[in-house]
Design a protein around this motif. Structure first.
Motif, mmCIF file in Angstrom:
data_model
loop_
_atom_site.group_PDB
_atom_site.id
_atom_site.type_symbol
_atom_site.label_atom_id
_atom_site.label_comp_id
_atom_site.label_asym_id
_atom_site.label_seq_id
_atom_site.Cartn_x
_atom_site.Cartn_y
_atom_site.Cartn_z
ATOM 1 N N GLN A 14 16.423 -0.474 -3.094
ATOM 2 C CA GLN A 14 15.949 -1.432 -4.087
ATOM 3 C C GLN A 14 15.356 -2.690 -3.430
ATOM 4 O O GLN A 14 15.809 -3.807 -3.686
ATOM 5 C CB GLN A 14 17.096 -1.821 -5.024
ATOM 6 C CG GLN A 14 17.658 -0.639 -5.793
ATOM 7 C CD GLN A 14 18.832 -1.011 -6.670
ATOM 8 O OE1 GLN A 14 19.314 -2.142 -6.660
ATOM 9 N NE2 GLN A 14 19.316 -0.052 -7.446
ATOM 10 N N PRO A 15 14.323 -2.527 -2.610
ATOM 11 C CA PRO A 15 13.733 -3.683 -1.914
ATOM 12 C C PRO A 15 12.836 -4.487 -2.851
ATOM 13 O O PRO A 15 11.862 -3.954 -3.388
ATOM 14 C CB PRO A 15 12.916 -3.026 -0.801
ATOM 15 C CG PRO A 15 12.513 -1.700 -1.378
ATOM 16 C CD PRO A 15 13.651 -1.268 -2.263
ATOM 17 N N PRO A 16 13.116 -5.784 -3.044
ATOM 18 C CA PRO A 16 12.325 -6.592 -3.986
ATOM 19 C C PRO A 16 10.859 -6.741 -3.608
ATOM 20 O O PRO A 16 10.003 -6.879 -4.481
ATOM 21 C CB PRO A 16 13.035 -7.951 -3.973
ATOM 22 C CG PRO A 16 14.404 -7.674 -3.470
ATOM 23 C CD PRO A 16 14.259 -6.537 -2.502
ATOM 24 N N ILE A 17 10.541 -6.745 -2.307
ATOM 25 C CA ILE A 17 9.159 -6.992 -1.905
ATOM 26 C C ILE A 17 8.531 -5.777 -1.224
ATOM 27 O O ILE A 17 7.558 -5.910 -0.493
ATOM 28 C CB ILE A 17 9.054 -8.238 -0.989
ATOM 29 C CG1 ILE A 17 9.924 -8.094 0.255
ATOM 30 C CG2 ILE A 17 9.418 -9.500 -1.761
ATOM 31 C CD1 ILE A 17 9.783 -9.270 1.227
ATOM 32 N N ASP A 27 0.817 -1.210 0.000
ATOM 33 C CA ASP A 27 0.000 0.000 0.000
ATOM 34 C C ASP A 27 0.853 1.263 0.000
ATOM 35 O O ASP A 27 0.329 2.362 -0.200
ATOM 36 C CB ASP A 27 -0.933 0.018 1.215
ATOM 37 C CG ASP A 27 -2.074 -0.987 1.083
ATOM 38 O OD1 ASP A 27 -2.305 -1.474 -0.044
ATOM 39 O OD2 ASP A 27 -2.716 -1.299 2.102
ATOM 40 N N GLY A 28 2.149 1.110 0.243
ATOM 41 C CA GLY A 28 3.078 2.232 0.158
ATOM 42 C C GLY A 28 3.396 2.866 1.496
ATOM 43 O O GLY A 28 2.646 2.726 2.469
ATOM 44 N N ASP A 86 11.500 2.377 -2.279
ATOM 45 C CA ASP A 86 12.914 2.598 -2.596
ATOM 46 C C ASP A 86 13.294 4.069 -2.411
ATOM 47 O O ASP A 86 12.728 4.962 -3.055
ATOM 48 C CB ASP A 86 13.189 2.171 -4.038
ATOM 49 C CG ASP A 86 14.675 2.239 -4.392
ATOM 50 O OD1 ASP A 86 15.514 2.183 -3.473
ATOM 51 O OD2 ASP A 86 14.989 2.359 -5.593
ATOM 52 N N GLY A 87 14.237 4.328 -1.506
ATOM 53 C CA GLY A 87 14.731 5.678 -1.282
ATOM 54 C C GLY A 87 13.797 6.603 -0.531
ATOM 55 O O GLY A 87 14.094 7.788 -0.355
ATOM 56 N N TYR A 88 12.678 6.085 -0.051
ATOM 57 C CA TYR A 88 11.690 6.927 0.635
ATOM 58 C C TYR A 88 12.206 7.339 2.017
ATOM 59 O O TYR A 88 12.876 6.577 2.709
ATOM 60 C CB TYR A 88 10.370 6.165 0.769
ATOM 61 C CG TYR A 88 9.248 6.968 1.381
ATOM 62 C CD1 TYR A 88 8.458 7.787 0.587
ATOM 63 C CD2 TYR A 88 8.992 6.913 2.744
ATOM 64 C CE1 TYR A 88 7.427 8.532 1.139
ATOM 65 C CE2 TYR A 88 7.962 7.654 3.309
ATOM 66 C CZ TYR A 88 7.185 8.465 2.504
ATOM 67 O OH TYR A 88 6.173 9.196 3.058
ATOM 68 N N ASP A 89 11.850 8.562 2.442
ATOM 69 C CA ASP A 89 12.277 9.082 3.742
ATOM 70 C C ASP A 89 11.405 8.487 4.853
ATOM 71 O O ASP A 89 10.467 9.125 5.349
ATOM 72 C CB ASP A 89 12.196 10.604 3.750
ATOM 73 C CG ASP A 89 12.651 11.210 5.080
ATOM 74 O OD1 ASP A 89 13.309 10.496 5.870
ATOM 75 O OD2 ASP A 89 12.340 12.402 5.320
ATOM 76 N N ILE A 90 11.713 7.270 5.239
ATOM 77 C CA ILE A 90 10.931 6.569 6.263
ATOM 78 C C ILE A 90 11.035 7.277 7.611
ATOM 79 O O ILE A 90 10.039 7.472 8.312
ATOM 80 C CB ILE A 90 11.413 5.109 6.392
ATOM 81 C CG1 ILE A 90 11.161 4.343 5.087
ATOM 82 C CG2 ILE A 90 10.715 4.418 7.558
ATOM 83 C CD1 ILE A 90 11.730 2.939 5.077
#
Length: 398
Positions: free
Chosen positions: A160-163, A113-114, A168-172
């Motif tokens: 580059q997370p496969p699942i 869902d992001g 990818d690269g998001y400011d968590i």
């Protein structure tokens, strides 16, 4: 600690927290500081609420006298929030600074869902958990998050997370800090992010195997990953990619979610076993479904889990030969007797006896809480490390 003048209050806190020196006299002896200097620096820690006096220790002198007052890390002055994301499920908790879980919640949270939606929902979970635990949001000193992908520990961003599509690269760190504030009204707190297998390994090693100098945990769920703890510290590699066992090529032709063919995860993960069961007409869509089938003793699931264990054991023979760990722990959806039997069968067959002579192969002790405990410990070790502790004391004005 390199010199008397450079021994800070943070250094004294580290000595007390680790049990290396727990009285004023012991701190003087270890650091070489004078009694007055030790007293001044301890006073800062007492004023911050980070230390407390415990019971009197034994009398060291044969002439008797008053017992030395012991010093203890006061774990009641703050709490930590932690969350552990899987592909379709998550757990979150409030923990003490020594790793005790005070309140916990698990539920459906779909990583696809992001990050906006998932991290926003975690903030709401945290607010409810704090109320359940009876703690104010202002008591939270930091948040730890475990994610099912490789993490650059410097930035806290997945690489580059496969699942984890869309992550990818998001400011968590920034989004979770904002979500916490939005749902609690409290100021932002530090957020630390790491790979789930890393944090599971960290939690399991610290609580169950603190004396093991080389510890490996392999998580087999939707994907396959490993966490490695060496001399008490996580080994992440140069950019967080260490332990990504699921993408070692094993010669099969199956297409992996990373886009390559023949990855270990494509043939031996919980997701791979679920696909094979579904092809055989068994209702299974994920590793958690496989776990339920294994718990019920489903014969086809048992057979496929053992076969998957053999495939993973073949790869682990190389891992054990390279790292020579004292403990190899299997965790995740497939971590049961059939899978473990397969692992042992191939591992002992392929690895040299020298590499396995002192090896324990075990399953998780903490179970689904391992990632939470590891995430909490990561936050505490970061915030109370000597240099960071000194900076925080200065910011507090003590």
């Amino acid at each position: 600690m390199t010199g008397r003048g450079q021994v800070s209050a943070g250094d004294l806190l580290e000595l007390v927290r680790t049990g290396r020196a727990t009285t004023r006299g012991a701190l003087q002896q270890v650091t070489g500081l004078s009694r007055a200097t030790v007293g001044q620096r301890l006073d800062r820690l007492f004023r911050a609420g980070w230390l407390r006096e415990g019971a009197g220790g034994p009398v060291d002198s044969p002439l008797g006298g008053r017992p030395s007052i012991t010093l203890e890390f006061d774990d009641a002055h703050a709490v930590v929030l932690a969350a552990d994301l899987d592909t379709r499920h998550a757990r979150a908790a409030v923990l003490t600074l020594t790793g005790e879980i005070l309140a916990e919640h698990g539920g459906t949270l779909v990583v696809e869902d992001g990050p906006e939606a998932v991290l926003g929902e975690l903030g709401r979970w945290f607010a409810g958990l704090l109320e359940k635990a009876g703690h104010r949001a202002g008591e939270v000193c930091g948040i730890g998050l475990a994610v099912p992908g490789p993490v650059d520990s410097e930035t806290g961003r997945v690489v580059q997370p496969p699942i984890m599509p869309g992550w990818d690269g998001y400011d968590i760190r920034g989004r979770l800090a904002r979500s916490f504030t939005e749902h609690t009204g409290a100021p932002r707190v530090p957020v630390l992010v790491d790979n789930d297998a890393n944090l599971m390994a960290y939690g399991e090693q610290r609580t169950g195997y603190p004396d093991c100098s080389a510890f490996v945990l392999v998580k087999v769920s939707t994907g396959i990953g490993a966490g490695v703890v060496v001399d008490g510290s996580l080994f992440r590699g140069v950019d967080g990619g260490a332990g990504d066992l699921g993408h070692i090529r094993v010669g099969a032709e199956a297409l992996c979610r990373c886009g390559s063919y023949g990855c270990l995860a494509a043939v031996a993960s919980g997701g791979a076993v679920a696909r094979r069961l579904a092809e055989a007409g068994v209702r299974a869509a994920s590793g958690s479904d496989v776990r339920e089938l294994l718990a019920a003793g489903h014969p086809e699931a048992v057979g496929l889990a053992r076969e998957a264990g053999r495939q993973v054991g073949d790869v682990l023979a190389t891992v054990v030969t390279l790292l020579n760990p004292g403990v190899l722990m299997i965790a995740g959806d497939l971590a049961g007797t059939p899978f473990l039997t397969g692992v042992r069968e191939l591992l002992y067959q392929r690895a040299l006896p020298r590499s396995t002579a002192h090896l324990e192969i075990v399953t998780s002790r903490l179970g689904e809480r391992a990632g939470l405990v590891g995430a909490g410990a990561l936050v505490v070790e970061h915030l109370y490390a000597p240099q960071r502790a000194e900076e925080r004391l200065t910011a507090l004005g003590v």
